[in-house]
Write a protein that holds these residues in place. Sequence first.
Motif, short mmCIF file in Angstrom:
data_model
loop_
_atom_site.label_atom_id
_atom_site.label_comp_id
_atom_site.label_asym_id
_atom_site.label_seq_id
_atom_site.Cartn_x
_atom_site.Cartn_y
_atom_site.Cartn_z
N VAL A 1 62.17 53.80 34.29
CA VAL A 1 60.99 54.41 33.65
C VAL A 1 59.90 54.57 34.70
O VAL A 1 59.82 53.80 35.65
CB VAL A 1 60.45 53.57 32.47
CG1 VAL A 1 61.49 53.44 31.38
CG2 VAL A 1 60.00 52.20 32.95
N PRO A 2 59.03 55.58 34.56
CA PRO A 2 57.91 55.74 35.49
C PRO A 2 56.87 54.64 35.25
O PRO A 2 56.57 54.29 34.11
CB PRO A 2 57.33 57.12 35.12
CG PRO A 2 58.42 57.80 34.34
CD PRO A 2 59.13 56.71 33.63
N ARG B 1 65.41 62.85 39.66
CA ARG B 1 66.02 64.08 39.17
C ARG B 1 66.64 63.86 37.80
O ARG B 1 66.50 64.68 36.88
CB ARG B 1 67.07 64.56 40.16
CG ARG B 1 67.84 65.82 39.78
CD ARG B 1 67.00 67.07 39.93
NE ARG B 1 66.09 67.31 38.82
CZ ARG B 1 64.96 68.00 38.91
NH1 ARG B 1 64.58 68.49 40.07
NH2 ARG B 1 64.19 68.18 37.88
N LEU B 2 67.35 62.74 37.63
CA LEU B 2 67.97 62.42 36.34
C LEU B 2 66.92 62.27 35.25
O LEU B 2 67.07 62.79 34.14
CB LEU B 2 68.78 61.12 36.46
CG LEU B 2 70.05 61.16 37.31
CD1 LEU B 2 70.61 59.77 37.50
CD2 LEU B 2 71.10 62.08 36.69
N TRP B 3 65.84 61.56 35.57
CA TRP B 3 64.82 61.31 34.56
C TRP B 3 64.11 62.60 34.16
O TRP B 3 63.91 62.87 32.97
CB TRP B 3 63.81 60.29 35.08
CG TRP B 3 62.93 59.75 33.99
CD1 TRP B 3 63.16 58.62 33.25
CD2 TRP B 3 61.71 60.32 33.49
NE1 TRP B 3 62.17 58.45 32.33
CE2 TRP B 3 61.26 59.48 32.44
CE3 TRP B 3 60.97 61.45 33.82
CZ2 TRP B 3 60.09 59.75 31.73
CZ3 TRP B 3 59.81 61.72 33.10
CH2 TRP B 3 59.38 60.88 32.07
N MET C 1 69.85 57.14 30.07
CA MET C 1 71.17 56.52 30.01
C MET C 1 72.08 57.17 31.06
O MET C 1 72.80 58.12 30.78
CB MET C 1 71.76 56.63 28.61
CG MET C 1 70.98 55.87 27.56
SD MET C 1 71.64 56.07 25.89
CE MET C 1 73.25 55.33 26.08
N THR C 2 72.01 56.67 32.25
CA THR C 2 72.77 57.24 33.36
C THR C 2 74.15 56.63 33.50
O THR C 2 74.97 57.13 34.25
CB THR C 2 72.01 57.03 34.68
OG1 THR C 2 71.91 55.61 34.91
CG2 THR C 2 70.63 57.65 34.63
N GLY C 3 74.40 55.52 32.84
CA GLY C 3 75.64 54.78 33.05
C GLY C 3 75.52 53.78 34.18
O GLY C 3 76.42 52.97 34.40
N LEU C 4 74.40 53.81 34.89
CA LEU C 4 74.17 52.85 35.97
C LEU C 4 73.71 51.52 35.40
O LEU C 4 73.06 51.45 34.37
CB LEU C 4 73.12 53.40 36.94
CG LEU C 4 73.46 54.72 37.63
CD1 LEU C 4 72.26 55.25 38.39
CD2 LEU C 4 74.65 54.55 38.56
N LEU D 1 67.34 59.05 26.44
CA LEU D 1 67.68 60.36 26.99
C LEU D 1 68.94 60.20 27.83
O LEU D 1 68.94 59.55 28.85
CB LEU D 1 66.53 60.87 27.86
CG LEU D 1 65.17 60.90 27.14
CD1 LEU D 1 64.09 61.28 28.12
CD2 LEU D 1 65.20 61.87 25.97
N LYS D 2 70.01 60.76 27.34
CA LYS D 2 71.31 60.50 27.97
C LYS D 2 71.60 61.53 29.05
O LYS D 2 71.54 62.73 28.82
CB LYS D 2 72.41 60.52 26.92
CG LYS D 2 73.79 60.14 27.51
CD LYS D 2 74.81 60.00 26.41
CE LYS D 2 76.15 59.57 26.99
NZ LYS D 2 77.17 59.42 25.94
#
Length: 314
Positions: free
Chosen positions: A166-167, A200-202, A261-264, A310-311
Amino acid sequence: MSTSLPSLVSLRAFEATARHSSVTKAARELNVTPGAVSLQIRELEQTLGVTLFERRPRQLVLTEDGSSYFATLRRAFRMMREATEELTARRRAPVLTVSCTPTFAAQWLVPRIGAFEQQVPGIDVRISTTNRLTDFQADGVDVAIRHGLGRYDGLISERLIDDDPVPVIHPALRARRPLDTPNDLAAHVLLHDVHRQDWRLWLDAAGVEGVDAARGPVFVNSNGAIEAAKAGDGVALVRLSLVTRERAEGVLEAPFPEGVMTGLAYHLVYPPAALDRPPVTAFRAWIIEEARGEQDFAASTEIGAGRPMLKVVP
């Protein structure tokens, strides 16, 4: 009739010389002069009545008798070392070496490791910090904690913390330069750690357009990005478990509760044979329980409870 054994000094001189194929290197290992080593080997050959080395110009070559004797002596010395180590190890505290990144060590593990040492006394815990992948055997590491997808060939990987980035921003910077919607990030400096793709993902997951995810300074680890955010230099994208203290003290705040939700995740990684050691099994049980407790706590707070996720699948 029993045969008297050669002196241990001469046997050590021969074993070291045969192993190095060099009198000079053997002397350096044994902390004596090359002449002393040569003398011991000659005395050993006289005692045994055999020639152990062929003396060639600038080269020592084991004879057939010497090669056979060296193979047996090498096993004998190894058995003596192992027996000595086993005996002395009983009087030493068992060592547990944990490898993790500097940020995870400073922000998560070190503040909690005292609880483990109280719960399981008598273990010498050593934390090795590095950002590179761990070679368990070469680095002398028992277990590692790594951030990623958890795919490590030949190793056991157990998910510890699903910690969505999160920022975070210093309140004073936010007062001067509003950050009320994700689109406001266009007016802010983005602070990056080694996981540079996270911004970039976020931004993609938040549906933000017009913000260059690649701009802004890059730090070698999350600690640098966090410190820069605390100094009001920009907005860092971090995992909440790494800024628990800063948020409690009010030096950082998270304007948007949405995670990605990046899977990381953070994973506990170790070779299968590591569980043969009681210190490893004890640490594994403790850290899994500790991580589960934090996940339960996060789920009960305003950051974790009922928040929209946010997936993004990498």
